[in-house]
Write an enzyme that holds these catalytic residues in place. Sequence first.
Site, PDB file in Angstrom:
ATOM      1  N   THR A  31       0.760  -1.298   0.164  1.00 20.65           N
ATOM      2  CA  THR A  31      -0.050   0.154   0.091  1.00 20.65           C
ATOM      3  C   THR A  31       0.680   1.298  -0.149  1.00 20.65           C
ATOM      4  O   THR A  31       0.631   2.204  -0.754  1.00 20.65           O
ATOM      5  CB  THR A  31      -1.059   0.001   1.285  1.00 20.65           C
ATOM      6  OG1 THR A  31      -1.439  -1.409   1.347  1.00 20.65           O
ATOM      7  CG2 THR A  31      -1.823   0.919   1.424  1.00 20.65           C
ATOM      8  N   VAL A  71       4.759   7.924  13.021  1.00 20.26           N
ATOM      9  CA  VAL A  71       3.516   8.392  13.704  1.00 20.26           C
ATOM     10  C   VAL A  71       2.736   9.351  13.098  1.00 20.26           C
ATOM     11  O   VAL A  71       3.345  10.443  12.576  1.00 20.26           O
ATOM     12  CB  VAL A  71       4.182   8.960  15.064  1.00 20.26           C
ATOM     13  CG1 VAL A  71       2.863   9.325  15.960  1.00 20.26           C
ATOM     14  CG2 VAL A  71       5.173   8.172  15.745  1.00 20.26           C
ATOM     15  N   LYS A  76       3.211   3.837  18.577  1.00 19.38           N
ATOM     16  CA  LYS A  76       3.339   5.247  18.431  1.00 19.38           C
ATOM     17  C   LYS A  76       3.555   5.946  19.592  1.00 19.38           C
ATOM     18  O   LYS A  76       4.546   7.090  19.719  1.00 19.38           O
ATOM     19  CB  LYS A  76       2.235   5.795  17.572  1.00 19.38           C
ATOM     20  CG  LYS A  76       2.203   5.236  16.080  1.00 19.38           C
ATOM     21  CD  LYS A  76       0.870   5.611  15.430  1.00 19.38           C
ATOM     22  CE  LYS A  76       0.753   4.923  13.946  1.00 19.38           C
ATOM     23  NZ  LYS A  76      -0.496   5.057  13.579  1.00 19.38           N
TER      24      LYS A  76
HETATM   25  P1  NDP Z   1       1.768  -3.746   2.877  1.00 16.91           P
HETATM   26  O1  NDP Z   1       1.240  -5.291   3.696  1.00 16.91           O
HETATM   27  O2  NDP Z   1       0.487  -3.217   2.126  1.00 16.91           O
HETATM   28  O3  NDP Z   1       3.037  -3.908   2.073  1.00 16.91           O
HETATM   29  C1  NDP Z   1       4.034  -4.744   2.703  1.00 16.91           C
HETATM   30  C2  NDP Z   1       4.984  -4.998   1.326  1.00 16.91           C
HETATM   31  O4  NDP Z   1       6.078  -5.455   1.851  1.00 16.91           O
HETATM   32  C3  NDP Z   1       4.321  -5.678   0.236  1.00 16.91           C
HETATM   33  O5  NDP Z   1       4.788  -5.138  -1.085  1.00 16.91           O
HETATM   34  C4  NDP Z   1       5.173  -6.992   0.556  1.00 16.91           C
HETATM   35  O6  NDP Z   1       5.443  -7.834  -0.563  1.00 16.91           O
HETATM   36  C5  NDP Z   1       6.565  -6.570   1.204  1.00 16.91           C
HETATM   37  N1  NDP Z   1       6.918  -7.730   2.102  1.00 16.91           N
HETATM   38  C6  NDP Z   1       6.631  -7.842   3.314  1.00 16.91           C
HETATM   39  N2  NDP Z   1       7.419  -8.854   4.053  1.00 16.91           N
HETATM   40  C7  NDP Z   1       8.217  -9.113   3.080  1.00 16.91           C
HETATM   41  C8  NDP Z   1       9.511  -9.905   3.239  1.00 16.91           C
HETATM   42  N3  NDP Z   1       9.772 -10.780   4.157  1.00 16.91           N
HETATM   43  N4  NDP Z   1      10.346 -10.127   1.929  1.00 16.91           N
HETATM   44  C9  NDP Z   1       9.936  -9.118   0.933  1.00 16.91           C
HETATM   45  N5  NDP Z   1       8.891  -8.438   0.747  1.00 16.91           N
HETATM   46  C10 NDP Z   1       8.114  -8.239   1.819  1.00 16.91           C
HETATM   47  O7  NDP Z   1       1.905  -2.805   4.154  1.00 16.91           O
HETATM   48  P2  NDP Z   1       1.804  -1.230   4.152  1.00 16.91           P
HETATM   49  O8  NDP Z   1       2.232  -0.720   2.992  1.00 16.91           O
HETATM   50  O9  NDP Z   1       0.405  -0.823   4.525  1.00 16.91           O
HETATM   51  O10 NDP Z   1       2.434  -1.042   5.274  1.00 16.91           O
HETATM   52  C11 NDP Z   1       3.839  -0.801   5.128  1.00 16.91           C
HETATM   53  C12 NDP Z   1       4.458   0.057   6.521  1.00 16.91           C
HETATM   54  O11 NDP Z   1       4.048   1.374   6.505  1.00 16.91           O
HETATM   55  C13 NDP Z   1       4.203  -0.600   8.054  1.00 16.91           C
HETATM   56  O12 NDP Z   1       5.147  -0.571   8.724  1.00 16.91           O
HETATM   57  C14 NDP Z   1       2.906   0.213   8.288  1.00 16.91           C
HETATM   58  O13 NDP Z   1       2.827   0.259   9.691  1.00 16.91           O
HETATM   59  C15 NDP Z   1       3.346   1.638   7.880  1.00 16.91           C
HETATM   60  N6  NDP Z   1       2.509   2.527   7.650  1.00 16.91           N
HETATM   61  C16 NDP Z   1       1.445   2.368   7.159  1.00 16.91           C
HETATM   62  C17 NDP Z   1       0.556   3.491   6.981  1.00 16.91           C
HETATM   63  C18 NDP Z   1      -0.733   3.359   6.126  1.00 16.91           C
HETATM   64  O14 NDP Z   1      -1.721   4.117   6.151  1.00 16.91           O
HETATM   65  N7  NDP Z   1      -1.270   1.803   5.612  1.00 16.91           N
HETATM   66  C19 NDP Z   1       0.820   4.695   7.594  1.00 16.91           C
HETATM   67  C20 NDP Z   1       2.069   4.639   8.014  1.00 16.91           C
HETATM   68  C21 NDP Z   1       2.802   3.886   8.263  1.00 16.91           C
HETATM   69  P3  NDP Z   1       4.378  -8.599  -1.526  1.00 16.91           P
HETATM   70  O15 NDP Z   1       3.634  -7.400  -2.229  1.00 16.91           O
HETATM   71  O16 NDP Z   1       5.147  -9.481  -2.431  1.00 16.91           O
HETATM   72  O17 NDP Z   1       3.501  -9.418  -0.678  1.00 16.91           O
HETATM   73  N1  HSE Z   2      -2.641   1.526  10.488  1.00 19.05           N
HETATM   74  C1  HSE Z   2      -2.193   2.720  10.903  1.00 19.05           C
HETATM   75  C2  HSE Z   2      -3.426   3.807  11.261  1.00 19.05           C
HETATM   76  C3  HSE Z   2      -1.630   3.320   9.679  1.00 19.05           C
HETATM   77  O1  HSE Z   2      -4.533   3.460  11.017  1.00 19.05           O
HETATM   78  O2  HSE Z   2      -3.225   4.717  12.015  1.00 19.05           O
HETATM   79  C4  HSE Z   2      -0.759   4.668  10.155  1.00 19.05           C
HETATM   80  O3  HSE Z   2       0.185   4.649  10.919  1.00 19.05           O
END
Ligand code: NDP
Ligand code: HSE
Length: 432
Positions: free
Chosen positions: A16, A133, A206
């Site tokens: 994402t 955060v 956070k």
């Molecule tokens: P997703 O699950 O959507 O994406 C994770 C990505 O990492 C995928 O592309 C996945 O690969 C890859 N991945 C995971 N584990 C492995 C591994 N062992 N080896 C290789 N690739 C791996 O997560 P998000 O993008 O939602 O979140 C990412 C981070 O951002 C988290 O730490 C979250 O807390 C943080 N965050 C998220 C926010 C939000 O609004 N969603 C806001 C702020 C922070 P594949 O696609 O092939 O499965």
């Molecule tokens: N899952 C988290 C939230 C993403 O909903 O606030 C942002 O850190």
Amino acid sequence: MSNRDGIVIGLLGVGTIGSSVMRIIGERQRIISERLGCPIYIKKALVRDLDRSRDVDMSRLTTSVADILDDPEINVVIEVLGGENPAHEYIARAIARGKYVVTANKEVMAKHGLELLHQARENGVDIYFEASVGGGIPLIGPFRQDLAANEIVSIKAIINGTTNYILTRMAQSGTEFGAALRQAQELGYAEPDPTNDIQATDAAYKLAILATLAFRVPVRPPDVYREGIDRLHPRDFQYARELGYAIKLLAIAKRIGDGVEVRVHPAFLPNDFLLAQVNDVYNGVHVEGDLVGKVLFYGQGAGPAPTSSAIVADVIDLAQDLQKGVANRSVFKPNSALALLPMEAVRTRYYLRLQVADRPGVLAQIAKICGDNDISIASVIQKEVSDLAPFAEIVIMTHAAREDHMRAALVAMRLSSSVKEIGNFIRVEGND
Ligand code: NDP
Ligand code: HSE
């Protein structure tokens, strides 16, 4: 390492957030390069599954982390994998190889942030974590720099977008919990494992990060008292509305004498408190400092675009360091002697919803239990029920009482023959 060849990024994760970062850096490459005064591009991006279809340049994808960590041309690693491992291991390896790191990972920063900052200092690089955060809201920078002259008195914060979205939908549209969660997931707000949102683990991570920076004392996730939103009932929202409150998942870090209390739990907030008006995916962080007074940070706390805004801003910030050949402009060392206070010592007001026998003397018994435990009742609501109904529901609002006293009173109420069920008890917080 210098930026002679520009900012060459290795991206860990194309989910994402990662795919949004990839698109934004691709689409705004020229503008960002102009702001930096050097080229910027993503050379490689790590995923698990190469066959998954994604709206990004697929030629950059790899399943081998060595393609990023062992590539000397890559000088910046952006980590958006999520979870503790292997993210923590990869970040540490990137730092050890002299790469700057930008991460959105609150779990890793809450559990290992101080050690990683130290490791980065030792290796002449830095780790940036603005997106960990509050999504797109600037918070880490302000706590590390802009508020640094203050003794922080308190932080009261809504720092989880998913739960705030769910609570807003439940309160305003009567949406059922599961449906509201599914919407939050579709909008890209939820964690890869959404129980981290619901059970307040994400908010506790956070708060641990913010409280460590604010009070200069190491706060680890287990130090944070935590309750999620899963035991809230539609009737609690109904009573909150009638009484002039909103229900929010509130993160609190507050200085009390020589100690700090750190807790995350659902709370009744009076409608005239600014945080009660923070709805949907928005987050609000209300900070009080001894010099600055009260400050409110407000903005979208989750979602691909706001989070990418913070991540790309960190890259632009660190590019200045790379350009000038400096690192650790803002050294952070926790050096305070403040103690972390136990939850039992917290004093707050309470909302109590009870199912009780509808017969004479019951209210007096409950009032006695409260009195015996040093809890003063502020108001009581009892709705009329039909003569045939064996039980009545009462709602009690208390004055401020100690948490351990309230817990003792709840035990006594559970043992009382007059109380059928404790529907819920929720702490009441204000702008004090
Ligand atoms: P997703 O699950 O959507 O994406 C994770 C990505 O990492 C995928 O592309 C996945 O690969 C890859 N991945 C995971 N584990 C492995 C591994 N062992 N080896 C290789 N690739 C791996 O997560 P998000 O993008 O939602 O979140 C990412 C981070 O951002 C988290 O730490 C979250 O807390 C943080 N965050 C998220 C926010 C939000 O609004 N969603 C806001 C702020 C922070 P594949 O696609 O092939 O499965
Ligand atoms: N899952 C988290 C939230 C993403 O909903 O606030 C942002 O850190």
